[in-house]
Design an enzyme around this catalytic site. Structure first.
Site, PDB file in Angstrom:
ATOM      1  CG  ASP A 164      -1.862   1.177   1.280  1.00 35.20           C
ATOM      2  OD1 ASP A 164      -1.361   2.285   1.526  1.00 35.20           O
ATOM      3  OD2 ASP A 164      -3.067   1.020   1.081  1.00 35.20           O
ATOM      4  CD1 TRP A 190      -3.170   3.350  -2.008  1.00 33.49           C
ATOM      5  CD2 TRP A 190      -5.126   3.287  -3.107  1.00 33.49           C
ATOM      6  NE1 TRP A 190      -3.373   4.577  -2.602  1.00 33.49           N
ATOM      7  CE2 TRP A 190      -4.544   4.567  -3.275  1.00 33.49           C
ATOM      8  CE3 TRP A 190      -6.352   3.018  -3.703  1.00 33.49           C
ATOM      9  CZ2 TRP A 190      -5.180   5.573  -4.027  1.00 33.49           C
ATOM     10  CZ3 TRP A 190      -6.979   4.012  -4.441  1.00 33.49           C
ATOM     11  CH2 TRP A 190      -6.396   5.270  -4.599  1.00 33.49           C
ATOM     12  CG  ASP A 191      -3.332  -2.912   2.035  1.00 31.99           C
ATOM     13  OD1 ASP A 191      -3.015  -3.439   0.947  1.00 31.99           O
ATOM     14  OD2 ASP A 191      -2.515  -2.695   2.946  1.00 31.99           O
ATOM     15  CG  LEU A 192      -8.716  -0.578   4.679  1.00 30.21           C
ATOM     16  CD1 LEU A 192      -8.881   0.751   5.411  1.00 30.21           C
ATOM     17  CD2 LEU A 192      -9.267  -1.731   5.521  1.00 30.21           C
ATOM     18  N   GLY A 209      -9.641  -5.008  -0.571  1.00 31.73           N
ATOM     19  CA  GLY A 209     -10.305  -6.100   0.134  1.00 31.73           C
ATOM     20  C   GLY A 209     -11.800  -6.136  -0.140  1.00 31.73           C
TER      21      GLY A 209
END
Lengths: 407, 407
Positions: free
Chosen positions: B134, B163-165, B168
């Site tokens: 990220d 960005w990770d969230l 996901g």
């Protein structure tokens, strides 16, 4: 556009970021997404950034591949049409995405009387229905005080509306999940997604709330130091700023090797009687001892020297670059098959993305531009509501609906 | 836990934030999610924040409601079990979420030979398969240079791994969408979700890239000023910082009214020959003229005076508060039905959230804690792979699998 959601028909009554991205993701996976707006545009139709002719680059980015219906949403007749669109018949229809108020003319209870098995996904601000937007809710979660250099106490808002974006994607997930359930049990549902709950839950999922509960206070701000691991921005001899991350033992070993720091760090380990290799937390607690070694190592070399060394060693790193440089970066934009150069309603042509994921087994299909406002009014009224041309004409005359560009 | 995804069985081989949140969202909507990890834990098993006993509050936050299988992922026998789990038979199974390398032992091509209709959702860093996380990808998108006070040129990373969230949640959407498609056409698919493409596409969806293309350079940093509208943080007479937003004409009118600024702003409008009411962009371009009026209005009153006036008028505003205050805030945590106080594998009891959305028509069900590592190894090997107790015993003896706490 991929075809995973082929055959679905979604109606969207929305504004801003969260609900429109939900519709965008659905459209780019193959659903027919019909957005209705007030005649002349809703509160997001002229949002910045703008093209020179005043068209919103924001609106045309968020509404790609959708159909557009323009209605007088202040009139009872226009509101009735919005209700009928949201609840129009069809097997994989009756799917409505909105951020309209929970208790207004587009309430679930009201719409349910028109279609019992309606699936309604509703973006909200605060869970109690009160006004909240990404930036005000983010302020209440403590993040702006954790963001930015440690030597500056001013709160720093994020520039990327992360809560809106997460909510939009989660709503798309909620909608297809509810459709799967309806296929099984025939039942409709309302999925309420308040930014406040999504924010509160996410802070808990990531451990922020448990940590704060244990410590009695939130994590202090620490600039670009990555919490609980080794990672930060460093400046090279030629003044470039690079982000370095070492979370896994492998990432750590590779970073030391590429920076010729294996010996220096071993000496520090001997002095402290610790091993950094197996304990990322230790690299964090001892970062004030480690940073000078890394700062010196970066300062010895230029970015042009470090980049190939990092890549060859498999180091996890990245250069800070402005977006104009990213546009020329083949890892992001230049030649990226996710993007296609298309003509937009602003009159401009520029590259636009389709679905954000890639399915190697399937053709990407065309990236479709946003509609002109009201472009599909007549088509949708005829197809979804079975209206005759005469009936549609009367609605135009009465100012209840409008076609492209208000006509 | 809601039951929308009841009957689905998802296998997760993952670490960090993106892929685990995908599994978390699926589990909290009713899917059975079985996560496998290396014996002793993968690279995220000890990630900060930690409880006093060293247990990861991060890991137990991200893996709530999942089952855990511990495998020796370095051995051929352990890897074969991972492959067989991902591809185990079942109608609504064959659903695999991972961030393992695209070309390794968990490649789609390899797994497809074991189950032709496999749906594999793969989180990636860079789309070309190279290492990216990220923070390094965010640096390449220009956002850290757009974030933070205008009087400080240092790049500011986000603290929330946005960005990770987003990835996901988008992966959870992708998985259910692919299942809907498979139910229709019987075909498996790989959904590749690189953070780099999700970041690049999102910057385009929001208009950032078109703007940068037009201007030749990215948006300058501007502290907490909301781009293209009126919004910023202001300080009250008693030194509290409040975020104020006025995007719609209604929000603008209400803010002026609550701050007694209607007259002052009208005088400025007369001087400039403009109307702020209908043009949010003008409020942005003229913000240097407007800010002094607002700064003075905030400085005249305390937060305790402003809060009820704002709420009564329906102003869109929020106080900056640290997370410890948020924990006592009934709008976020205190008494929020999304949260339940439960016992976690760390031995601690604290409130944890279930599904982030609310379905008013359905019971919330229980929030289930994360498993102990390896807690479900034997159960899963028996049920999914049909192994006998003797066979499972031999795998334990050989160190190929482990139960709870490595036993």
């Amino acid at each position: 556009m991929y075809d995973l959601l082929q055959g679905l028909r979604v109606v969207e009554g929305s504004a801003f970021v969260a609900a429109p991205t939900c519709g965008l993701y659905l459209a780019q996976m193959g659903a027919e997404v019909i957005r209705f707006d007030a005649i002349g545009g809703g509160p997001d139709f002229r949002r910045w950034p703008l093209a020179d002719n005043g068209a919103s680059l924001y609106w045309e980015g968020l509404n790609k591949g959708k159909k557009s219906v323009a209605l007088d949403l202040a009139s009872p007749a226009g509101r009735e049409i919005a209700q009928r669109l949201a609840t129009a018949p069809g097997k994989d229809a009756g799917l409505f995405v909105t951020n309209f108020p929970v208790d207004g003319f587009l309430s679930y209870e009201r719409l349910k009387t028109l279609r019992e098995d309606l699936i309604c996904v509703r973006v909200m601000g605060w869970a109690d229905g009160s006004q909240g937007m990404d930036y005000t809710i983010n302020a209440a979660l403590g993040l702006p005080q954790m963001t930015g250099p440690a030597d500056d106490a001013r709160p720093v808002n994020h520039v990327l509306a992360a809560w809106d974006l997460l909510t939009g994607a989660y709503c798309a997930f909620g909608l297809v999940s509810a459709l799967l359930a309806r296929t099984r049990d025939g039942r409709g549902r309302e999925i309420r997604a308040p930014l406040s709950d999504i924010g509160a839950a996410t802070m808990a999922n990531l451990g922020f709330t448990a940590e704060t509960g244990l410590q009695g206070r939130q994590r202090p701000r620490m600039g670009n130091d990555v919490f609980g691991a080794f990672g930060r921005d460093f400046v090279t001899r030629d003044g470039q700023t690079l982000m370095l991350l070492a979370i896994t033992p492998k990432q750590w070993a590779k970073a030391l090797e590429a920076l010729d720091l294996t010996g220096g760090v071993a000496a520090l380990e001997a002095e402290l009687g610790v091993s950094f290799a197996s304990d990322e937390g230790l690299r964090f607690t001892q970062r004030d001892r480690l940073y000078p070694l890394f700062e010196a190592a970066f300062a010895r070399r230029t970015a042009a020297e470090l980049a190939p060394a990092f890549d060859a060693a498999g180091v996890t790193w990245g250069a800070y670059q402005p977006l104009e440089a990213a546009l020329d970066d083949p890892r992001l934009y230049k030649g990226n098959p996710v993007f296609q150069e298309i003509a937009h309603p602003s009159g401009l042509s520029y590259p636009a993305p389709g679905a954000m994921a890639t399915i190697p087994q399937a053709p990407r299909g065309e990236v479709r531009p946003a509609p002109r406002l009201g472009e599909h009014t007549d088509e949708v009224l005829a197809q979804l509501l079975g209206m005759s041309a005469a009936e549609i004409g009367r609605l135009h005359d009465a100012g209840v609906v409008a076609g492209a560009e208000g006509r």
